[in-house]
Design a protein around this motif. Structure first.
Motif: not given
Length: 348
Positions: A35, A38-39, A42, A52, A54-55, A60, A63, A66, A78
């Motif tokens: 997670k 991913l952040l 992003k 993005l 919804s992330w 995750c 999301w 994903v 992803a």
């Protein structure tokens, strides 16, 4: 966060899927590390369509775009639209992420053919010198920032096989050897920063033929020799940083120059009105700790209006320089140790 997690995520954006099994089991929750990966990724992407948004949240796997393995919870896909097939990621900033364990970051990045701006400062990268030229496909790249990776090596050749580059930031990397000859083919460069390294050659004349340069910073290296008159070829230059070397002679005739930094060099001899004749746009002049002698007439009117003046250790005196009266925008002035033994004039 481990570097391979970030690189894995990049592969996930490039590959549509790693596994055909995805999660529809709401009991499966993605790992905290993935997670965060991913952040982090992003954060380094531009998302003009807000795809993005919804992330957010703890899981995750829920999301948008994903998918997770329905047994392990590991992310297996992803796929925001700008990551599909890796075709349209124009901007990537992974600065500050420790990538010291990564040895294939170039091969991974090479799968992003639309990448324009790449920022990898302070990533503790390892130098890659043996990447075959045919594997370098950064045809869209215009910006590379590798600030403060402390490579402690020769500058890698692959950097100089990207003719589209407009900005190249290589400061604080402990690069050594001569100024890389591959730079002479990078005629689109507007910003070149080689400062705070250990380059130890003379300044090659071909460097002054990069006529698109607006900013050139080669300060705080071990460069030596003369600044030749060929520096006048840099007709677009507005910022020139040469301080902290062992350079000699003058600094050329650069009509567009706005900032000149030549402190802490081996400059000596007389500087007259002629040396400043075409510097009509000069705003900042930093030239301390040299052995220069200022020889101008008492009624000299400079062609510029300086805001910052640093001339410490010049020979200026004994009279207080009258030309300072013409400078109406001074915000910083250093004339210490310049041999002035005059009274401060009332106009000052």
């Amino acid at each position: 966060m481990k570097s391979f997690e970030v690189l894995l995520l990049m592969f996930l954006c490039i590959q549509t899927t790693i596994s055909s099994v995805s999660s529809t089991n709401t009991a499966v929750v993605c790992s905290k590390a993935e997670k965060q990966a991913l952040l982090s990724f992003k954060k380094g992407l531009k998302d003009p369509t807000n795809w993005l948004s919804s992330w957010i949240g703890e899981d995750c796997c829920t999301w948008k775009g994903v998918s997770c393995n329905n047994r392990t919870g590991h992310v297996v896909k992803a796929g925001p639209p700008f990551c599909s097939v890796g075709a349209s990621v124009p901007y990537l900033d992974m600065s500050g992420i420790n990538l010291s364990n990564s040895t294939d970051y170039l091969q991974v990045l090479n799968k992003l053919p639309s990448l324009r701006d790449l920022f990898l400062s302070s990533c503790e990268l390892n130098p890659i010198h043996d990447l075959p030229a045919q594997l370098v496909n950064f045809s869209s790249l215009t910006i590379i920032d590798l600030l403060e990776n402390n490579f402690n090596s020769l500058a890698p050749d692959w950097l100089f096989s990207i003719p589209s580059l407009v900005s190249l930031e290589l400061s604080w990397n402990s690069f050594y050897g001569p100024i890389p000859v591959g730079l002479q083919n990078m005629t689109s460069l507007k910003i070149l920063d080689l400062s705070e390294n250990n380059f130890n050659s003379t300044i090659p004349d071909w460097l002054y033929n990069l006529r698109s340069l607006v900013t050139l910073d080669i300060s705080d290296n071990n460069l030596r020799g003369s600044i030749t008159s060929v520096v006048g070829n840099l007709t677009s230059i507005t910022r020139l940083y040469l301080w902290g070397n062992e350079l000699e002679e003058s600094f050329g005739n650069l009509s567009q120059l706005g900032e000149l930094y030549i402190s802490h060099n081996s400059l000596e001899g007389e500087v007259s009105e002629v040396h400043f004749a075409n510097l009509t746009r000069l705003k900042a002049f930093y030239a301390s700790s040299t052995s220069l002698i200022l020889k101008v007439s008492s009624d000299w009117i400079p062609p510029f209006q300086l805001q910052d003046i640093q001339m410490r250790s010049w020979h200026v005196g004994p009279q207080f320089p009258g030309w300072l009266q013409t400078q109406k925008s001074i915000s910083y002035l250093d004339l210490s140790s310049t041999g002035i033994s005059d009274e401060i004039p009332t106009w000052f």
